[in-house]
Design a protein around this motif. Structure first.
Motif, PDB file in Angstrom:
ATOM      1  N   SER A 187       0.791  -0.637   0.267  1.00  0.00           N
ATOM      2  CA  SER A 187      -0.252   0.177  -0.041  1.00  0.00           C
ATOM      3  C   SER A 187       0.394   1.533  -0.023  1.00  0.00           C
ATOM      4  O   SER A 187       0.618   2.212  -0.740  1.00  0.00           O
ATOM      5  N   GLY A 188       2.167   1.114   0.368  1.00  0.00           N
ATOM      6  CA  GLY A 188       2.475   2.023   0.719  1.00  0.00           C
ATOM      7  C   GLY A 188       3.185   2.925  -0.640  1.00  0.00           C
ATOM      8  O   GLY A 188       3.142   3.550  -1.332  1.00  0.00           O
ATOM      9  N   ASP A 189       3.379   2.002  -1.746  1.00  0.00           N
ATOM     10  CA  ASP A 189       4.331   1.887  -2.771  1.00  0.00           C
ATOM     11  C   ASP A 189       2.991   2.457  -4.522  1.00  0.00           C
ATOM     12  O   ASP A 189       2.775   3.526  -4.757  1.00  0.00           O
ATOM     13  N   LEU A 190       1.519   2.245  -3.436  1.00  0.00           N
ATOM     14  CA  LEU A 190       0.765   2.010  -4.348  1.00  0.00           C
ATOM     15  C   LEU A 190      -0.067   3.773  -4.122  1.00  0.00           C
ATOM     16  O   LEU A 190      -1.092   3.707  -5.008  1.00  0.00           O
ATOM     17  N   TYR A 191      -0.077   4.205  -2.869  1.00  0.00           N
ATOM     18  CA  TYR A 191      -0.618   5.443  -2.637  1.00  0.00           C
ATOM     19  C   TYR A 191       0.459   6.818  -2.726  1.00  0.00           C
ATOM     20  O   TYR A 191      -0.104   7.483  -2.791  1.00  0.00           O
ATOM     21  N   LYS A 192       1.285   5.865  -2.915  1.00  0.00           N
ATOM     22  CA  LYS A 192       2.721   7.474  -3.548  1.00  0.00           C
ATOM     23  C   LYS A 192       2.043   9.224  -4.363  1.00  0.00           C
ATOM     24  O   LYS A 192       2.230  10.027  -3.936  1.00  0.00           O
ATOM     25  N   PRO A 193       1.250   8.305  -5.254  1.00  0.00           N
ATOM     26  CA  PRO A 193       0.566   9.579  -5.861  1.00  0.00           C
ATOM     27  C   PRO A 193      -0.723  10.002  -5.180  1.00  0.00           C
ATOM     28  O   PRO A 193      -0.610  11.009  -5.243  1.00  0.00           O
ATOM     29  N   LEU A 194      -0.908   8.996  -4.202  1.00  0.00           N
ATOM     30  CA  LEU A 194      -2.639  10.444  -3.821  1.00  0.00           C
ATOM     31  C   LEU A 194      -1.348  10.504  -2.726  1.00  0.00           C
ATOM     32  O   LEU A 194      -1.980  11.753  -2.159  1.00  0.00           O
ATOM     33  N   ARG A 195      -0.679  10.881  -2.026  1.00  0.00           N
ATOM     34  CA  ARG A 195       0.288  10.746  -0.612  1.00  0.00           C
ATOM     35  C   ARG A 195       0.631  12.586  -1.443  1.00  0.00           C
ATOM     36  O   ARG A 195       0.615  13.985  -0.816  1.00  0.00           O
ATOM     37  N   GLY A 196       1.751  11.983  -2.589  1.00  0.00           N
ATOM     38  CA  GLY A 196       1.301  13.458  -3.679  1.00  0.00           C
ATOM     39  C   GLY A 196       1.013  14.416  -3.768  1.00  0.00           C
ATOM     40  O   GLY A 196       0.928  15.705  -3.111  1.00  0.00           O
ATOM     41  N   GLU A 197      -0.289  14.389  -3.975  1.00  0.00           N
ATOM     42  CA  GLU A 197      -1.439  14.938  -4.270  1.00  0.00           C
ATOM     43  C   GLU A 197      -1.686  15.086  -2.582  1.00  0.00           C
ATOM     44  O   GLU A 197      -2.141  16.847  -3.088  1.00  0.00           O
ATOM     45  N   GLY A 198      -1.931  14.757  -2.074  1.00  0.00           N
ATOM     46  CA  GLY A 198      -2.457  15.000  -1.152  1.00  0.00           C
ATOM     47  C   GLY A 198      -1.582  16.061   0.217  1.00  0.00           C
ATOM     48  O   GLY A 198      -1.602  16.882   0.487  1.00  0.00           O
ATOM     49  N   ALA A 199      -0.385  16.014  -0.580  1.00  0.00           N
ATOM     50  CA  ALA A 199       1.044  16.885   0.229  1.00  0.00           C
ATOM     51  C   ALA A 199       0.433  18.495  -0.589  1.00  0.00           C
ATOM     52  O   ALA A 199       0.728  19.604   0.039  1.00  0.00           O
ATOM     53  N   ASN A 200       0.305  18.217  -1.914  1.00  0.00           N
ATOM     54  CA  ASN A 200       0.310  18.970  -2.247  1.00  0.00           C
ATOM     55  C   ASN A 200      -1.496  20.521  -2.036  1.00  0.00           C
ATOM     56  O   ASN A 200      -0.898  21.235  -1.645  1.00  0.00           O
ATOM     57  N   PHE A 201      -2.549  19.263  -1.448  1.00  0.00           N
ATOM     58  CA  PHE A 201      -3.259  20.436  -1.178  1.00  0.00           C
ATOM     59  C   PHE A 201      -3.110  20.941   0.206  1.00  0.00           C
ATOM     60  O   PHE A 201      -3.647  22.171  -0.045  1.00  0.00           O
ATOM     61  N   ARG A 202      -2.362  20.002   1.013  1.00  0.00           N
ATOM     62  CA  ARG A 202      -1.651  20.911   2.004  1.00  0.00           C
ATOM     63  C   ARG A 202      -1.439  21.811   1.936  1.00  0.00           C
ATOM     64  O   ARG A 202      -0.717  22.577   2.537  1.00  0.00           O
ATOM     65  N   SER A 203      -0.228  21.952   1.177  1.00  0.00           N
ATOM     66  CA  SER A 203       0.966  23.133   0.533  1.00  0.00           C
ATOM     67  C   SER A 203       0.111  24.236   0.219  1.00  0.00           C
ATOM     68  O   SER A 203       0.333  25.695   0.786  1.00  0.00           O
ATOM     69  N   VAL A 204      -1.191  24.071  -0.808  1.00  0.00           N
ATOM     70  CA  VAL A 204      -2.234  24.944  -1.355  1.00  0.00           C
ATOM     71  C   VAL A 204      -2.962  25.795   0.147  1.00  0.00           C
ATOM     72  O   VAL A 204      -2.520  27.402  -0.233  1.00  0.00           O
ATOM     73  N   LEU A 205      -2.829  24.792   0.874  1.00  0.00           N
ATOM     74  CA  LEU A 205      -4.213  25.386   2.325  1.00  0.00           C
ATOM     75  C   LEU A 205      -3.464  26.315   2.803  1.00  0.00           C
ATOM     76  O   LEU A 205      -3.863  27.347   3.258  1.00  0.00           O
ATOM     77  N   ASP A 206      -2.021  25.961   3.085  1.00  0.00           N
ATOM     78  CA  ASP A 206      -0.979  26.527   4.134  1.00  0.00           C
ATOM     79  C   ASP A 206      -0.965  27.930   2.861  1.00  0.00           C
ATOM     80  O   ASP A 206      -0.467  29.212   3.931  1.00  0.00           O
ATOM     81  N   LYS A 207      -0.540  28.133   2.460  1.00  0.00           N
ATOM     82  CA  LYS A 207      -0.328  29.419   1.209  1.00  0.00           C
ATOM     83  C   LYS A 207      -1.615  30.491   1.204  1.00  0.00           C
ATOM     84  O   LYS A 207      -1.668  31.314   1.127  1.00  0.00           O
ATOM     85  N   ALA A 208      -2.618  29.226   1.516  1.00  0.00           N
ATOM     86  CA  ALA A 208      -4.480  29.914   1.113  1.00  0.00           C
ATOM     87  C   ALA A 208      -4.339  30.767   2.321  1.00  0.00           C
ATOM     88  O   ALA A 208      -4.892  31.620   2.474  1.00  0.00           O
ATOM     89  N   VAL A 209      -3.405  30.230   3.833  1.00  0.00           N
ATOM     90  CA  VAL A 209      -3.773  30.610   4.759  1.00  0.00           C
ATOM     91  C   VAL A 209      -3.108  31.895   5.011  1.00  0.00           C
ATOM     92  O   VAL A 209      -3.029  32.994   5.829  1.00  0.00           O
TER      93      VAL A 209
END
Length: 872
Positions: A480-502
């Motif tokens: 699962s760790g290998d399979l979820y890498k793209p999703l986790r990368g996408e989630g990290a990108n969303f979190r970064s976007v939220l931090d910049k929005a704050v």
């Protein structure tokens, strides 16, 4: 009658295609006629799968057409949907075609979230069904021979295609039936059978012996290659190997037979006899080893008759020397068959259900193009807005145009009045404060959606790691760790976007706090606004002067430039162009899309002229602002300078700047609200994607756990051990054979009812009969003669016997032999004799036999045999 090998079909579990594919369609395409058409196509695809795999298929061309149509549709739909474990996850489960399973474990099966796996298994079924249809053809007529050859070549091509593509399609170890070694052997077998059909047709058409011999020799060569490929591998059922060996010998014997006829025509009588002798040896080998699989009686009789006649003629007439087989000239080969190339579409009347849907490569390229286009538009529009804000800031710092309107010194300048009314109409401070209060709620909602999505991934990954640690190598699925890498990368990108929005939200709040006092002043009534602005001495002497007129002209030019920018911004946003045609053309021509090159080239054509116009407005603004600053210096030098005038001018500057800040803050807050709402929709799609893949992984996990439990149940619980010789059953002489069993025409490599029947297994020895009763015993009379402490010796059992004891027929309800009369006592030889008490309604056991006489009803021992148990 010829014997042909057919392949059984794989069995698949039911899969619901409607829900995940419809969900993808509704989230990817806007609601409308196009979306409805795609959803209907998804339902048709689901029906097509049920027709192809959800019911037994007849051995008919129409059933094969259904399978091929489903395969063609899979090939057509594969590039149009993102089928993968971490995007559109569909798990397909297939059983091994050759594994019949066991009592506890069931058959071997494999579940994969791969459309390539589904395509491979469907093509395997198409090849297997083609082999079965070919085997059912009537080979006594031309149509049947042609159809059989056609289907065998199709099966060979399909198996060969699987061999070349299965590993890349699955990216893991396949089941044994679709492994490259297995399908490679099946491809050779089908090709050999197709060649044999051509041999049969040539024989039926009475073609030249030289041609028939070459066809038979080529078929023998194909059978030999197939035999070698699967000789040392346990990848096909055991019935296949002897059939291949027999067919190799038979086709070689046919080649020698027809080549002997050619030698006879050329008056090479010794060669004729040598070839016939070789052919006779080959069919003799088949008859002795493989008679239960293939019948060669007719061929044997034909060869023997020809050999007898040839020997007779040579002995009495020709006296030609018979050469050794190794010295004979080799027979040529003629391959008339070729594996059918697998190039979709394979079905005759195929129509793509998703013909209007563009491939995923084009969709991705369109998405990238849209991003590049949005970046270009935002860059041009942002450049103009920044320039306009800079212009407004410069004019506000110079108190323009308020300074030109405030020549009286005691009234509100017209521009300030207009700005005050504009702010009041837009809602004043209340609208901004409400937008500011809404932002944290929107931010919190987005954070909760993102956290919940990532938590689902974390929980499933934790479970997967625990099971992997428990089962080690058996847990053979993608981590699962290998399979979820793209999703986790996408989630990290969303979190970064939220931090910049704050951070951006905080900047807007700081700016609002800096100007809120003046914005509040602009929201007050006119009389309060006049009272709040300091008054100054009039400067009416400047009214109508040349400097004032020049400044007003320059400010009018700046206003005109701003209006032109607004028009230009609308034109830039309205530009549209459909790039799908361009991308589809590139994909058809090159097989790939160079999205960056095509997109940049098209965007340059679309926005090149607009970019030049934007740069022109920037140059115009720079020139006008320079002229305004020069004129303002001259205007300031003519004005009377005093404290009241300076205070009044300072307030007017702040009011003008506050208006501009209000407009910008309102715009930023509305953009922020829209951003958070749009991000909520994106995060909900991300959450659905995470939920879908986690659900698919849980389904796959449950299937894998079930398979592991079955495989563990199939494993032996203890190491094998050898049974002592004295415990083995005595051999039972086999009944004499009644003659060879006629060989079946078709050998199905899975079905046990069509497999060859071997000799019957030896039966276990018969159970000893129950004790017989004498009238004396039945009447309950006391036994005659003295009782003995032990029963008379009997024949030892073939295997050790122990409790519980069986119930004898005729004695219902009796489950245990009395110990005094037990013929198989266990270490109780010294037990005293106990008289048997009969059960009411049941006859008693007979008494002991008189001394020196055998016990009635039991087999007597040979006189020379010693008692098995010691006597007391």
């Amino acid at each position: 009658m010829a014997t042909f090998i057919s392949v059984p079909l794989k069995k698949s579990s039911e899969v619901d295609l409607v829900k995940p594919l419809s969900k993808f369609v509704t989230t990817t395409y806007p609601a409308g006629e196009e979306q409805g058409e795609y959803i209907r196509a998804v339902e048709e695809l689901n029906k097509l799968r049920k027709n192809a795999l959800g019911r037994p298929l007849d051995k008919h061309e129409s059933s094969l057409e259904i399978l091929l149509r489903y395969y063609d549709q899979l090939c057509a739909v594969e590039p149009k949907f993102p089928f993968s474990e971490n995007q559109l996850c569909l798990t397909f489960t297939w059983k091994d075609a050759f594994d019949k399973g066991s009592l506890f474990g069931g058959s071997v099966k494999l579940a994969l979230a791969s459309l390539g796996y589904e395509k491979t298994c469907v093509l395997f079924n198409a090849a297997a069904l083609a082999s079965q249809i070919a085997a059912e053809q009537n080979l006594d007529n031309d149509e049947g021979l042609k159809a059989a050859a056609k289907y065998y070549q199709l099966a060979s091509g399909a198996f060969g295609h699987i061999k070349d593509t299965v590993l890349s399609a699955l990216n893991r170890e396949p089941t044994m039936d679709i492994s490259p070694e297995t399908v490679g052997a099946l491809s050779l077998i089908m090709l050999a059978q197709a060649q044999e059909v051509f041999f049969l047709k040539a024989t039926a058409d009475r073609m030249k012996d030289a041609v028939i011999a070459k066809l038979a020799n080529q078929s023998a060569d194909f059978y030999g290659d197939a035999f070698k490929q699967c000789q040392y591998k346990d990848n096909l059922p055991k019935e296949v190997l002897p059939v291949l060996a027999a067919k190799h010998c038979i086709m070689q014997a046919n080649a020698e037979l027809h080549q002997s006829m050619l030698a006879k025509q050329k008056k090479r009588f010794g060669e004729e006899i040598a070839r016939l002798q070789h052919a006779a040896e080959l069919v003799k080998t088949v008859a002795s080893r493989y008679d239960e699989y293939v019948s060669v009686k007719d061929l044997t009789d034909k060869i023997n008759r020809a050999l007898t006649a040839a020997k007779k003629d040579n002995d009495f007439i020709y006296h030609d020397r018979v050469p050794e087989v190794k010295d004979l000239e080799s027979i040529g080969k003629a391959a008339l068959v070729k594996a059918t190339a697998i190039t979709p579409p394979l079905s005759q009347k195929f129509s793509d259900l998703f013909e209007k849907m563009v491939p995923m490569a084009v969709q991705q390229s369109m998405s990238m193009y849209s991003q590049r286009k949005a970046e270009t538009v935002n860059r041009l529009v942002g450049t103009m807005r920044e320039a306009t804000n800079l212009c407004n800031g410069v004019l506000a710092s110079l108190n323009l145009p308020a300074a030109l309107e405030d020549l009286s010194g005691d009234s509100i300048p017209q521009s300030i009045s207009e700005k005050s009314r504009s702010i009041v109409q837009q809602g004043g401070l209340q609208s901004i404060e409400q937008l500011i209060r809404d932002l944290p709620e929107l931010l919190t909602r987005n954070r909760e959606i993102l956290d919940e999505s990532l938590k689902m991934l974390d929980d499933e990954e934790t479970t997967d790691n625990e099971l992997r640690a428990k089962f080690n190598q058996r847990w053979n699925r993608t981590p699962s760790g290998d399979l979820y890498k793209p999703l986790r990368g996408e989630g990290a990108n969303f979190r970064s976007v939220l931090d910049k929005a704050v951070q951006a939200d905080q900047v807007v709040r700081d700016r609002y706090n800096a100007h809120c006092e003046m914005i509040a002043l602009l929201c007050k009534p006119e009389n309060e606004l006049i009272a709040a602005i300091p008054s100054a001495n009039p400067v009416k002497t400047l009214q109508g002067s040349e400097v004032v007129n020049v400044l007003r002209s320059q400010l009018a030019q700046l206003d005109q430039m701003k209006k032109e920018r607004e028009t230009l911004e609308g034109e830039i946003k309205a530009v549209t162009f459909d790039m799908s045609t361009c991308f589809l053309t590139a994909l058809a021509q090159d097989g790939a899309i160079n999205e960056e090159q095509l997109s940049l080239s098209q965007l340059d054509q679309l926005y090149g002229a607009y970019n030049q116009r934007v740069q022109a407005t920037l140059r115009t603004q720079e020139e006008l602002l320079g002229q305004v600053q020069t004129s303002h210096q001259e205007f300031s030098s003519l004005k009377q300078s005093n404290t009241e005038a300076n205070q009044r001018e300072e307030v007017l500057k702040k009011l003008a700047s506050a208006h501009d800040s209000y407009v910008e803050i309102s715009s930023n807050l509305r953009e922020g609200t829209k951003f958070y709402n749009d991000l909520t929709e994106i995060l909900l799609k991300f959450q659905n994607k995470c939920s879908d893949i986690v659900f698919a992984r849980k389904t796959e996990r449950d299937e894998l756990l079930k398979d592991l439990q079955q495989s563990i149940a199939r494993e032996p619980s203890a190491p094998s051990f050898s049974v002592p010789a004295y415990q083995s059953n005595p051999a039972v002489p086999a009944a004499p054979a009644a003659g060879p069993t006629p060989a079946p025409r078709t050998v199905f490599v899975q079905q046990p009812q069509q497999a060859p029947q071997g000799p019957a297994k030896p039966e276990p020895p018969a159970r000893p009969p129950p004790p017989s009763f004498t009238p004396q015993a039945a009447s309950g009379a006391p036994p005659t003669g003295p009782p003995t402490s032990n029963p008379p010796p009997v024949a030892p059992p073939s295997q050790p016997q122990g409790p519980p004891y069986p119930t004898y027929q005729g004695y219902p309800g009796y489950f245990q032999v009395p110990m005094g009369y037990n013929p198989y006592p266990y270490a109780q030889y010294n037990m005293p004799y106990m008289p048997y008490q009969g059960t009411p309604g049941q006859a008693g056991y007979p008494g002991a036999a008189p001394a020196g006489q055998p016990y009635p009803g039991y087999p007597q021992q040979p006189p020379q045999q010693q008692p098995y148990y010691p006597q007391q």
